[in-house]
Design a protein around this motif. Sequence first.
Motif, short mmCIF file in Angstrom:
data_model
loop_
_atom_site.label_atom_id
_atom_site.label_comp_id
_atom_site.label_asym_id
_atom_site.label_seq_id
_atom_site.Cartn_x
_atom_site.Cartn_y
_atom_site.Cartn_z
N LYS A 164 0.81 -1.22 0.00
CA LYS A 164 0.00 0.00 0.00
C LYS A 164 0.84 1.27 0.00
N SER A 165 2.17 1.10 -0.10
CA SER A 165 3.07 2.26 -0.06
C SER A 165 3.90 2.35 -1.32
N ILE A 166 3.72 3.41 -2.11
CA ILE A 166 4.52 3.59 -3.32
C ILE A 166 5.99 3.74 -2.97
N GLU A 167 6.29 4.39 -1.85
CA GLU A 167 7.69 4.56 -1.45
C GLU A 167 8.34 3.21 -1.18
N SER A 168 7.62 2.33 -0.48
CA SER A 168 8.14 1.01 -0.15
C SER A 168 8.34 0.17 -1.41
N LEU A 169 7.38 0.21 -2.32
CA LEU A 169 7.50 -0.56 -3.57
C LEU A 169 8.63 -0.03 -4.43
N ARG A 170 8.75 1.31 -4.51
CA ARG A 170 9.82 1.92 -5.31
C ARG A 170 11.19 1.56 -4.73
N ASP A 171 11.30 1.62 -3.40
CA ASP A 171 12.57 1.29 -2.75
C ASP A 171 12.95 -0.17 -2.98
N ALA A 172 11.96 -1.05 -2.92
CA ALA A 172 12.23 -2.48 -3.13
C ALA A 172 12.73 -2.72 -4.55
N ILE A 173 12.08 -2.11 -5.53
CA ILE A 173 12.50 -2.27 -6.93
C ILE A 173 13.90 -1.71 -7.12
N GLY A 174 14.17 -0.54 -6.55
CA GLY A 174 15.50 0.06 -6.67
C GLY A 174 16.58 -0.77 -6.01
N ARG A 175 16.25 -1.38 -4.89
CA ARG A 175 17.25 -2.17 -4.15
C ARG A 175 17.68 -3.41 -4.92
N LEU A 176 16.80 -3.96 -5.77
CA LEU A 176 17.12 -5.18 -6.49
C LEU A 176 18.41 -5.06 -7.30
N SER A 177 18.68 -3.87 -7.83
CA SER A 177 19.83 -3.71 -8.72
C SER A 177 21.12 -3.34 -8.00
N ILE A 178 21.05 -3.09 -6.68
CA ILE A 178 22.27 -2.73 -5.95
C ILE A 178 22.57 -3.63 -4.77
N ASP A 179 21.64 -4.50 -4.42
CA ASP A 179 21.85 -5.39 -3.28
C ASP A 179 22.94 -6.42 -3.65
N PRO A 180 24.06 -6.43 -2.93
CA PRO A 180 25.17 -7.34 -3.30
C PRO A 180 24.77 -8.80 -3.34
N LEU A 181 23.91 -9.24 -2.43
CA LEU A 181 23.51 -10.64 -2.41
C LEU A 181 22.65 -10.99 -3.62
N VAL A 182 21.75 -10.09 -4.01
CA VAL A 182 20.96 -10.30 -5.23
C VAL A 182 21.90 -10.42 -6.43
N LEU A 183 22.86 -9.49 -6.52
CA LEU A 183 23.79 -9.51 -7.65
C LEU A 183 24.57 -10.83 -7.69
N ARG A 184 25.08 -11.26 -6.54
CA ARG A 184 25.86 -12.51 -6.51
C ARG A 184 24.99 -13.71 -6.88
N GLN A 185 23.77 -13.76 -6.35
CA GLN A 185 22.88 -14.87 -6.68
C GLN A 185 22.47 -14.86 -8.15
N ASP A 186 22.59 -13.69 -8.79
CA ASP A 186 22.26 -13.56 -10.22
C ASP A 186 23.48 -13.74 -11.11
N GLY A 187 24.62 -14.13 -10.50
CA GLY A 187 25.81 -14.45 -11.30
C GLY A 187 26.87 -13.37 -11.37
N TRP A 188 26.64 -12.21 -10.76
CA TRP A 188 27.61 -11.11 -10.80
C TRP A 188 28.68 -11.30 -9.73
N THR A 189 29.88 -10.80 -10.00
CA THR A 189 30.95 -10.72 -9.02
C THR A 189 30.92 -9.32 -8.41
N THR A 190 30.92 -9.24 -7.08
CA THR A 190 30.85 -7.93 -6.43
C THR A 190 32.12 -7.59 -5.65
N VAL A 191 33.10 -8.50 -5.69
CA VAL A 191 34.36 -8.27 -4.97
C VAL A 191 35.44 -7.96 -5.99
N LYS A 192 36.16 -6.87 -5.77
CA LYS A 192 37.22 -6.45 -6.68
C LYS A 192 38.34 -7.50 -6.71
N ALA A 193 38.76 -7.88 -7.91
CA ALA A 193 39.87 -8.82 -8.06
C ALA A 193 41.18 -8.10 -7.72
#
Length: 199
Positions: free
Chosen positions: A112-141
């Motif tokens: 029921k909160s546009i702010e909460s839904l917007r924040d959740a959608i935005g977080r998907l692309s920067i959350d390190p665990l989401v990125l790692r589970q999606d195949g991205w490397t988040t630790v600098k070599a």
Amino acid sequence: YNAPLPPLTSRGRPLKALSNSEKLELERLFGMDKGLNKWDDDDWVGVVALAEADVKNPDARHGEKTKPRTLIGWAENGKKSLKLLYNLIRHVSNHKKTPNQAKKILSNADPKSIESLRDAIGRLSIDPLVLRQDGWTTVKASTPEGASGGAYRIGEKVIWQGYEGVVIAFVHDAYMGDLWKAMWIEDFSTFDMELEELN
């Protein structure tokens, strides 16, 4: 890479899958019945991106003409639009390729909160665990990898479309080759870059 993200308030319950009528309603909204968009069974991120697709106002009165804008934009002031945005989130949460951490983030959003839904959608692309589970490397070599540098370039500053950003993740894609995910420092939104764009 450590994103400044608040902790999730709960484990969150799995979101209910859409009914056939709810799915059809979204398909009409996004013009899928006219071939304008489609559900992508292999790309959950592409399904999330539909929240930023321009659509007609779902809350418009019959016969009212409005200029198309994003579903997120309409959901700021429209009850039906907000419900449709949440239904899109439910669909993403039940997508077979969506990472578990992404599902957890979405299940913590307040429907029921546009702010909460917007924040959740935005977080998907920067959350390190989401990125790692999606195949991205988040630790600098520690040393450059291959001709492109690979994960060694994580942490580099970039200028994209006139704004300063920083590389937060790396992945080698079978179709597109090496890709880097960068984040604008100003608003934490992200964009993907190929090697020629990064150099």
